[in-house]
Design a protein around this motif. Sequence first.
Motif, short mmCIF file in Angstrom:
data_model
loop_
_atom_site.label_atom_id
_atom_site.label_comp_id
_atom_site.label_asym_id
_atom_site.label_seq_id
_atom_site.Cartn_x
_atom_site.Cartn_y
_atom_site.Cartn_z
N PRO A 113 0.84 -1.22 0.05
CA PRO A 113 -0.03 -0.12 0.05
C PRO A 113 1.03 1.27 -0.10
O PRO A 113 2.04 1.48 0.43
CB PRO A 113 -0.83 -0.06 1.28
CG PRO A 113 -0.03 -0.92 2.28
CD PRO A 113 0.83 -1.78 1.24
N ASP A 114 0.26 2.35 -0.67
CA ASP A 114 0.82 3.61 -0.62
C ASP A 114 0.14 4.67 -0.17
O ASP A 114 -1.22 4.70 -0.26
CB ASP A 114 1.26 4.14 -2.24
CG ASP A 114 2.24 3.35 -2.59
OD1 ASP A 114 3.42 3.12 -2.52
OD2 ASP A 114 1.95 2.25 -3.58
N THR A 115 0.63 5.24 1.00
CA THR A 115 -0.12 6.36 1.67
C THR A 115 0.22 7.95 1.08
O THR A 115 -0.37 8.81 1.72
CB THR A 115 0.14 6.28 3.21
OG1 THR A 115 1.35 6.61 3.52
CG2 THR A 115 -0.56 5.01 3.79
N TYR A 139 4.74 4.51 1.91
CA TYR A 139 3.97 4.32 3.20
C TYR A 139 4.55 4.93 4.45
O TYR A 139 5.72 4.66 4.71
CB TYR A 139 3.71 2.69 3.47
CG TYR A 139 2.79 2.35 4.38
CD1 TYR A 139 1.54 1.95 4.30
CD2 TYR A 139 3.16 2.11 5.62
CE1 TYR A 139 0.54 1.52 5.48
CE2 TYR A 139 2.41 1.89 6.77
CZ TYR A 139 1.20 1.37 6.36
OH TYR A 139 0.44 0.99 7.74
N SER A 140 3.71 5.39 5.36
CA SER A 140 3.97 5.81 6.61
C SER A 140 2.85 5.52 7.54
O SER A 140 1.81 6.14 7.27
CB SER A 140 4.37 7.40 6.63
OG SER A 140 5.22 7.45 8.06
N TYR A 141 3.15 5.00 8.52
CA TYR A 141 2.08 4.32 9.48
C TYR A 141 1.16 5.57 10.22
O TYR A 141 0.08 5.21 10.39
CB TYR A 141 3.11 3.57 10.66
CG TYR A 141 2.01 2.98 11.82
CD1 TYR A 141 1.54 1.66 11.32
CD2 TYR A 141 1.69 3.19 12.85
CE1 TYR A 141 0.76 0.98 12.11
CE2 TYR A 141 0.64 2.88 13.81
CZ TYR A 141 0.32 1.50 13.35
OH TYR A 141 -0.47 0.75 14.25
N GLU A 142 1.64 6.62 10.28
CA GLU A 142 0.93 7.68 11.06
C GLU A 142 0.03 8.40 10.01
O GLU A 142 -0.95 9.08 10.50
CB GLU A 142 1.69 8.84 11.39
CG GLU A 142 2.34 9.92 10.42
CD GLU A 142 3.60 9.09 9.89
OE1 GLU A 142 4.43 9.79 9.08
OE2 GLU A 142 4.20 7.99 10.37
N ILE A 180 -5.12 5.68 2.32
CA ILE A 180 -4.27 5.07 1.36
C ILE A 180 -4.72 5.53 -0.01
O ILE A 180 -5.78 5.51 -0.36
CB ILE A 180 -4.51 3.39 1.33
CG1 ILE A 180 -3.92 3.18 2.65
CG2 ILE A 180 -4.13 2.74 0.34
CD1 ILE A 180 -4.19 1.38 3.00
N GLU A 181 -3.56 5.62 -0.74
CA GLU A 181 -3.99 6.14 -2.44
C GLU A 181 -4.10 5.02 -3.23
O GLU A 181 -4.33 5.31 -4.79
CB GLU A 181 -2.94 7.16 -2.74
CG GLU A 181 -1.53 6.88 -2.67
CD GLU A 181 -0.69 8.25 -2.89
OE1 GLU A 181 -0.87 9.24 -2.48
OE2 GLU A 181 0.32 8.06 -3.96
N GLY A 182 -3.31 3.68 -2.91
CA GLY A 182 -3.57 2.70 -3.80
C GLY A 182 -2.42 1.63 -3.47
O GLY A 182 -1.65 1.65 -2.36
N GLY A 229 -10.32 13.00 -3.49
CA GLY A 229 -9.46 12.42 -4.36
C GLY A 229 -9.90 10.82 -4.43
O GLY A 229 -10.72 10.47 -3.80
N TYR A 230 -8.98 10.20 -5.11
CA TYR A 230 -9.44 8.52 -5.23
C TYR A 230 -8.84 7.89 -4.18
O TYR A 230 -9.20 6.87 -3.90
CB TYR A 230 -8.99 7.93 -6.55
CG TYR A 230 -7.42 8.16 -6.88
CD1 TYR A 230 -6.49 7.58 -6.22
CD2 TYR A 230 -6.76 8.73 -7.78
CE1 TYR A 230 -5.24 7.33 -6.44
CE2 TYR A 230 -5.66 8.84 -8.46
CZ TYR A 230 -4.57 8.11 -7.55
OH TYR A 230 -3.51 8.12 -7.90
N ARG A 231 -8.01 8.49 -3.26
CA ARG A 231 -7.55 7.79 -2.08
C ARG A 231 -8.92 7.63 -1.06
O ARG A 231 -10.05 8.07 -1.00
CB ARG A 231 -6.45 8.60 -1.39
CG ARG A 231 -6.96 9.90 -0.72
CD ARG A 231 -6.02 10.40 0.33
NE ARG A 231 -4.74 10.58 -0.51
CZ ARG A 231 -3.44 10.08 -0.10
NH1 ARG A 231 -3.35 9.38 0.90
NH2 ARG A 231 -2.51 10.66 -0.57
N SER A 232 -8.43 6.69 -0.16
CA SER A 232 -9.54 6.43 1.08
C SER A 232 -8.84 6.04 2.57
O SER A 232 -7.84 5.92 2.48
CB SER A 232 -9.97 4.87 0.57
OG SER A 232 -10.84 4.41 1.79
N ARG A 233 -9.71 6.55 3.33
CA ARG A 233 -9.36 6.48 4.71
C ARG A 233 -9.29 4.92 5.09
O ARG A 233 -9.79 4.19 4.60
CB ARG A 233 -9.96 7.26 5.60
CG ARG A 233 -10.13 8.98 5.35
CD ARG A 233 -11.26 9.80 6.05
NE ARG A 233 -12.39 9.23 5.24
CZ ARG A 233 -13.44 10.08 5.78
NH1 ARG A 233 -13.59 10.99 6.67
NH2 ARG A 233 -14.70 9.60 5.14
#
Length: 805
Positions: free
Chosen positions: A65-67, A77-80, A84-86, A125-129
């Motif tokens: 995953p990419d944040t 990706y970063s935990y904080e 997630i954008e995809g 945008g297309y990302r999701s919480r």
Amino acid sequence: MKNLFNLRIGLAAMIAAVVPASAACAGSLVDSVNPIVGASTSMAYGEGKTFPGAATPFGLVQLSPDTITGGDNGPGYSYEHTSIEGFSFTHMSGIGWFGDLGNFLVMPTTGKLKTERGVQGGGDGYRSRFSHDTEIAKAGYYAVTLDDYGVRAEATAAPHAGILRFTFPKNDRSRLQIDLARRIGGTSTRQYIKVLDDHTIQGWMKCPPTGGGWGDGAGKANYTVYFYAQFSQPITNCGVWSAEIPTDWTRKREDIESQRYRDVVAAAKILPGCKEMEGDHLGFYSEFSTTNGQAVLLKAGISFVDLAGARENLEHDIAGWDFASVQAKARGLWEKVFDDISVQGGSETQREAFATAVYHSMLDPRAYSDLNGNYTGADGKVHRAKGFTYRTIFSGWDVYRSEYTWLSLVRPEVMNDTVNSLMQQAELSGNSYLARWEILASESGCMIGDPAVSIFTEAYRKGIRGYDVQKAFDLCQQTVDYQGDNGNHRKEYQDLGFVPGSISITLENAYFDYCAGRFAETLGKTEEASRWLKRSQNYRNIYDPGVGNMRAKNADGSWTKWEGATNYGQGCVESNPYQQGWFAPQDPAGLVDLMGKDYFVNYLTEFFEKTPLSFAWNDYCNHANEPVHHTAYLFTYAGKPWLTQKWARIIMDHAYGAGVKGLCGNEDVGQMSAWYILSAIGFHPVSPVDGVYIIGSPLFDEVTIKLDPHYYHGKTFTVKTRNNSAGNIYVQSATLNGKPLDRAWLRHAEVVAGGTLELVMGPSPNMSWGSGVDQLPPRNFPTSNMSLDSSPNHPSQKSFLPPSL
């Protein structure tokens, strides 16, 4: 390798380790792997910069995953982060310098199509919480729920391909969308997409330095990613989006982060029904209706060579749609790794830290060549690897210290592949010297020194020799004698005996001279050996007894201004003089003599005692970065092995752990993990090419590693401890294969011959064990009248050869 921050962390007193011990845990170590360890780019969480997604040992694909895109967020990706954008198919582990890869970003969405990733989720945008409560990260598997779409996302990987499974809610407008332009730390600058049939697409993404990426383009990463992807759901309602980026705009990291750039992407033209297109910023989507709980899968083969390679990679690795089978095979590959490394005892935290360290240490150097052996060389042409796998992501300045020693023991064939790959890179690039930080066949020039010379020498001296030895030696010679401008200032160094204004480059040049000298000696090339070994004594030229530390010199030989041992800069790279000044691994005994034994021990002890217990970025033993990684093991050379035992154990207990905060700094492509693995087993080198392992303070009751019969005669090597606990950290006595061992070091040859090292542990130091003059690690240089001036023409420099492996 890190980005150096002007950060000063408050001092803290060291205390004894208090990690509770437990009986041996049941189950395979693969079940203790936690890819979330270190998965943050924030210093508050340790800044390990790992990724949590699915990968196989040394595989080409890392599906994670990419944040975030942009900033200094190398793993993507970063935990904080909270959205997630995809999910992209390529990632790097534990790196700074803005990162790279993160290509072929797939995202499941519902409702209105959005073409820009957004910032927070919730429709921008297309990302999701998402919530960490829904995350699962295991060796070869990752899952999370995307809250904004109600989609459960799962990922698993094969060596050259990956597969995603998305479980959708009921929706008349569900989709999979693929951002073809996405790239960590920048953007792809040109993409191509074609729909081949009602289940298949293929295409490519070009990623040159003008699109940022590694070092925001300064790292010279220049590659094309080819994909061959298939959908389980028929492609019936599909299209392309195309953002019209003005031709006069630059397209590096800071550009793609800007609001004006994002506005243009958000306003991209959507082209329904388009099934083939080439452009500057493209995306692809396929829409369909879903019932509640319906699973839609996407699988893709990845190649850095061509479309045919991507297709072959997919068809070989993931022929069908059985997600569980692919996941089981990925787990099986990791189980095979842990079949060769067995551990008894330790706490749950220690087992998680150890297992995850092994996992991280075997992500790179990854395969770069396709299943058929083809790879894109440094000349931009297609070549075929014969008899080896072409590997990439060689973070040389980091990994020569511990990672390749670890690999030499458990995966010598990977070390052999590395030598072959770096030889090809040097030859095809036309550089005439070995890369120090290779990425996708490009020499990025990142960091300093000539670490590949250490890898080549260590490999050859350990009997890992599946390559053209003469060519390997010639490349080492060309590298350490290089007169051009590659950042090492070799001409000045050779003329003056030091690099003006630099502590770090002087000391690293001296060590890699030593490595080349050892290579030459082993080959019987005594003239070259003598020349380089003499030159390796140049470290003495910058020791200033007036300040009791290494100190940079001006070109005329005068000292540069001294601002104190703990002030950064002063000729030091990602370090200060106190941290960098211990770097003479070719001659630790000589360094003790040079500084004086009492001063050496007191100064080194103070170095540790002033370190904050977190070992996060600090002015003293900054274990978050590589220049100090050998320092705990220096005490043994001064006859104080119990201090090595004490500080090695304290570092293991406090710089490493479980969960996202389980690393105190950038993982650095396996180096941080390899230090922990070797130290937890019970030994670690100071100079990797010498094959001398300093005994520390093992964590576990017993560790056994299987030895590769293609390289070593021994079957297994075991380290056992008796009375080991959080309080019993000191070696009382030792036996090797049942015979008393009165020295605190081993030779590589003793380890790979197979056998058992048994250590009796206790709560107080045994100051008589391993501390006698005749018990110290081997000296590499004579003790008599060694002048501080070791410039090439100084009359005190005599011909000498260090002892053999």
